[in-house]
Scaffold this motif. Structure first.
Motif, mmCIF file in Angstrom:
data_model
loop_
_atom_site.group_PDB
_atom_site.id
_atom_site.type_symbol
_atom_site.label_atom_id
_atom_site.label_comp_id
_atom_site.label_asym_id
_atom_site.label_seq_id
_atom_site.Cartn_x
_atom_site.Cartn_y
_atom_site.Cartn_z
ATOM 1 N N MET A 1 4.341 9.236 11.278
ATOM 2 C CA MET A 1 2.980 8.810 11.060
ATOM 3 C C MET A 1 2.609 7.811 12.154
ATOM 4 O O MET A 1 3.277 6.797 12.328
ATOM 5 C CB MET A 1 2.886 8.168 9.680
ATOM 6 C CG MET A 1 1.485 7.845 9.261
ATOM 7 S SD MET A 1 1.383 7.014 7.665
ATOM 8 C CE MET A 1 2.309 8.069 6.606
ATOM 9 N N ARG A 3 0.538 4.930 14.140
ATOM 10 C CA ARG A 3 -0.119 3.691 13.730
ATOM 11 C C ARG A 3 -1.468 3.581 14.419
ATOM 12 O O ARG A 3 -1.665 2.722 15.281
ATOM 13 C CB ARG A 3 0.770 2.504 14.054
ATOM 14 C CG ARG A 3 2.031 2.472 13.241
ATOM 15 C CD ARG A 3 2.757 1.162 13.442
ATOM 16 N NE ARG A 3 3.818 1.002 12.483
ATOM 17 C CZ ARG A 3 3.657 0.412 11.298
ATOM 18 N NH1 ARG A 3 2.495 -0.068 10.936
ATOM 19 N NH2 ARG A 3 4.681 0.297 10.474
ATOM 20 N N CYS A 5 -5.772 3.690 13.567
ATOM 21 C CA CYS A 5 -6.834 3.660 12.566
ATOM 22 C C CYS A 5 -7.630 4.962 12.651
ATOM 23 O O CYS A 5 -8.001 5.395 13.746
ATOM 24 C CB CYS A 5 -7.735 2.462 12.813
ATOM 25 S SG CYS A 5 -9.160 2.396 11.716
ATOM 26 N N GLU A 6 -7.895 5.577 11.502
ATOM 27 C CA GLU A 6 -8.604 6.856 11.489
ATOM 28 C C GLU A 6 -10.094 6.718 11.780
ATOM 29 O O GLU A 6 -10.731 7.688 12.187
ATOM 30 C CB GLU A 6 -8.408 7.548 10.138
ATOM 31 C CG GLU A 6 -6.994 8.031 9.916
ATOM 32 C CD GLU A 6 -6.868 8.905 8.691
ATOM 33 O OE1 GLU A 6 -7.147 10.113 8.806
ATOM 34 O OE2 GLU A 6 -6.486 8.380 7.633
ATOM 35 N N LEU A 33 -2.904 -1.848 9.322
ATOM 36 C CA LEU A 33 -3.372 -0.637 8.646
ATOM 37 C C LEU A 33 -3.105 -0.700 7.148
ATOM 38 O O LEU A 33 -2.053 -1.171 6.710
ATOM 39 C CB LEU A 33 -2.673 0.595 9.219
ATOM 40 C CG LEU A 33 -2.930 0.904 10.684
ATOM 41 C CD1 LEU A 33 -2.157 2.143 11.094
ATOM 42 C CD2 LEU A 33 -4.397 1.090 10.962
ATOM 43 N N THR A 34 -4.072 -0.209 6.382
ATOM 44 C CA THR A 34 -3.915 -0.065 4.942
ATOM 45 C C THR A 34 -4.449 1.293 4.533
ATOM 46 O O THR A 34 -5.347 1.835 5.171
ATOM 47 C CB THR A 34 -4.680 -1.154 4.162
ATOM 48 O OG1 THR A 34 -6.042 -1.137 4.573
ATOM 49 C CG2 THR A 34 -4.089 -2.522 4.390
ATOM 50 N N GLU A 35 -3.879 1.831 3.473
ATOM 51 C CA GLU A 35 -4.350 3.112 2.959
ATOM 52 C C GLU A 35 -5.346 2.830 1.844
ATOM 53 O O GLU A 35 -4.995 2.228 0.829
ATOM 54 C CB GLU A 35 -3.177 3.942 2.430
ATOM 55 C CG GLU A 35 -3.554 5.377 2.187
ATOM 56 C CD GLU A 35 -2.334 6.281 2.092
ATOM 57 O OE1 GLU A 35 -2.233 6.974 1.078
ATOM 58 O OE2 GLU A 35 -1.529 6.265 3.025
ATOM 59 N N THR A 37 -9.007 4.198 -0.426
ATOM 60 C CA THR A 37 -9.808 5.319 -0.892
ATOM 61 C C THR A 37 -11.271 4.919 -0.787
ATOM 62 O O THR A 37 -11.699 3.950 -1.416
ATOM 63 C CB THR A 37 -9.454 5.661 -2.349
ATOM 64 O OG1 THR A 37 -8.055 5.920 -2.426
ATOM 65 C CG2 THR A 37 -10.209 6.885 -2.817
ATOM 66 N N LYS A 48 -9.016 9.556 0.942
ATOM 67 C CA LYS A 48 -7.940 8.611 1.203
ATOM 68 C C LYS A 48 -7.745 8.530 2.708
ATOM 69 O O LYS A 48 -7.432 9.530 3.347
ATOM 70 C CB LYS A 48 -6.659 9.097 0.523
ATOM 71 C CG LYS A 48 -5.705 8.023 0.146
ATOM 72 C CD LYS A 48 -4.560 8.599 -0.661
ATOM 73 C CE LYS A 48 -4.026 7.550 -1.599
ATOM 74 N NZ LYS A 48 -2.890 8.031 -2.355
ATOM 75 N N ARG A 50 -6.305 6.056 6.201
ATOM 76 C CA ARG A 50 -5.454 4.975 6.682
ATOM 77 C C ARG A 50 -6.224 4.261 7.785
ATOM 78 O O ARG A 50 -6.312 4.736 8.912
ATOM 79 C CB ARG A 50 -4.148 5.547 7.210
ATOM 80 C CG ARG A 50 -3.103 4.501 7.442
ATOM 81 C CD ARG A 50 -1.714 5.105 7.434
ATOM 82 N NE ARG A 50 -0.747 4.034 7.489
ATOM 83 C CZ ARG A 50 0.173 3.928 8.432
ATOM 84 N NH1 ARG A 50 0.278 4.840 9.361
ATOM 85 N NH2 ARG A 50 1.015 2.931 8.419
ATOM 86 N N SER A 52 -7.698 0.308 9.555
ATOM 87 C CA SER A 52 -7.404 -1.111 9.772
ATOM 88 C C SER A 52 -8.305 -1.947 8.858
ATOM 89 O O SER A 52 -9.368 -1.496 8.418
ATOM 90 C CB SER A 52 -7.630 -1.491 11.228
ATOM 91 O OG SER A 52 -8.986 -1.337 11.571
#
Length: 96
Positions: A1, A3, A5-6, A33-35, A37, A48, A50, A52
């Motif tokens: 995965m 690192r 930000c999407e 980064l945090t997951e 929703t 959902k 992932r 920053s």
């Protein structure tokens, strides 16, 4: 995965640890980064992602996921986020 930000494309940066004796050693600065929703008002769905924490604050500031994606540049978004953006634009065009 990876690192990255999407939503903003923010990734790791490279720098130096600098000691008191001014010795320099390489290090990486990773994005926070945090997951999370996030819900789309137009699609009435949640996604959902992932992202920053800085991007999460930007999403809140702009008024939600739909508004953030409408202003976001396509080259910064991940493939998943770009797909969500196109779905939202299509749904908004159908409503109008």
């Amino acid at each position: 995965m990876s690192r990255v930000c999407e939503l903003t494309g923010k990734g790791p940066m490279v720098g130096n640890n600098v000691s008191h004796a001014n010795n320099k050693t390489k290090r990486r600065f990773l994005p926070n980064l945090t997951e999370v929703t996030l819900g789309s008002d137009v699609l009435d769905r949640s996604f959902k992602l992932r992202i920053s924490n800085a991007a999460l604050r930007s999403v809140d500031h702009r008024g939600g996921l739909d508004a953030f994606l409408a202003k976001a540049k396509d080259d910064e978004l991940s493939a998943r986020a770009l797909k969500i953006k196109k779905e939202i634009a299509k749904a908004q065009a159908a409503q109008a």
